[in-house]
Motif scaffolding. Structure first.
Motif, PDB file in Angstrom:
ATOM      1  N   PRO A  97      -3.447  25.222  62.597  1.00 19.96           N
ATOM      2  CA  PRO A  97      -2.566  24.102  62.958  1.00 19.96           C
ATOM      3  C   PRO A  97      -2.207  24.101  64.449  1.00 19.96           C
ATOM      4  CG  PRO A  97      -1.848  25.064  60.892  1.00 19.96           C
ATOM      5  CD  PRO A  97      -2.914  25.972  61.460  1.00 19.96           C
ATOM      6  N   ARG A 151      -5.273  23.081  66.430  1.00 17.81           N
ATOM      7  CA  ARG A 151      -5.517  21.636  66.320  1.00 17.81           C
ATOM      8  C   ARG A 151      -4.552  20.850  67.198  1.00 17.81           C
ATOM      9  NH1 ARG A 151      -6.410  22.334  60.067  1.00 17.81           N
ATOM     10  NH2 ARG A 151      -8.594  22.914  60.170  1.00 17.81           N
ATOM     11  N   SER A 152      -3.338  21.312  67.278  1.00 14.90           N
ATOM     12  CA  SER A 152      -2.359  20.645  68.131  1.00 14.90           C
ATOM     13  C   SER A 152      -2.801  20.714  69.594  1.00 14.90           C
ATOM     14  CB  SER A 152      -0.993  21.306  67.942  1.00 14.90           C
ATOM     15  OG  SER A 152      -0.064  20.744  68.815  1.00 14.90           O
TER      16      SER A 152
END
Length: 153
Positions: free
Chosen positions: A12, A15-16
């Motif tokens: 996560p 991906r950010s």
């Protein structure tokens, strides 16, 4: 400290950062993204970046990656993807082929998979082609009606 490549708990955060990179600068190769992520402290491989791009719904337009529009449209809203799809062709009774602009097939396939249409068993996408599997001729017709309504094809 770089996270282990096998450790997906950083996905996560990665991906950010990946989305931020794509928003802030033109990038057209996954190898470039791997390098930029590593410079920012995120372990990445070409395959992890490929998965991340798919999860983020990133498309490749021309020579650069682009994020889907920032609006929080519902997952069944295909209005932003309509511009990428230009042809539909049945292939037998269980397979439908969609043609997209180069680099857009994965984003469209992810949207179809995410929509969870009951007539669709699954999708396989390349760079500009999507194979959509259905259980039979009846489901294929229903899919064709749905695609015609959404994409005008």
């Amino acid at each position: 400290m770089l996270r282990s490549i096998a450790d997906n708990s950083g996905a996560p955060a990665r991906r950010s950062v990946l989305a931020k990179i794509i928003r802030e600068q033109p990038v057209g190769r996954q190898a470039e993204l791997v390098s930029l992520l590593r410079k920012r402290g995120h372990a990445a491989t070409q395959s992890s970046v490929s998965r991340d791009l798919r999860e983020l719904g990133v498309a490749k337009l021309g020579d650069r990656y682009v994020l889907p529009e920032a609006s929080n449209a519902p997952k069944n809203d295909f209005s932003t993807l309509k511009q990428f799809v230009y042809a539909r062709q049945p292939a037998g009774t269980n397979l439908t082929v969609l043609k997209t602009r180069i680099g857009s097939a994965q984003s469209v396939a992810v949207a179809i998979d995410t929509a969870r249409w009951p007539e669709v068993i699954g999708t396989i996408s390349g760079d500009d082609t999507i194979f959509i599997a259905t259980a039979g001729a009846r489901e294929q017709r229903k899919l064709g009606d749905r695609l015609r309504a959404i994409f005008g094809i």
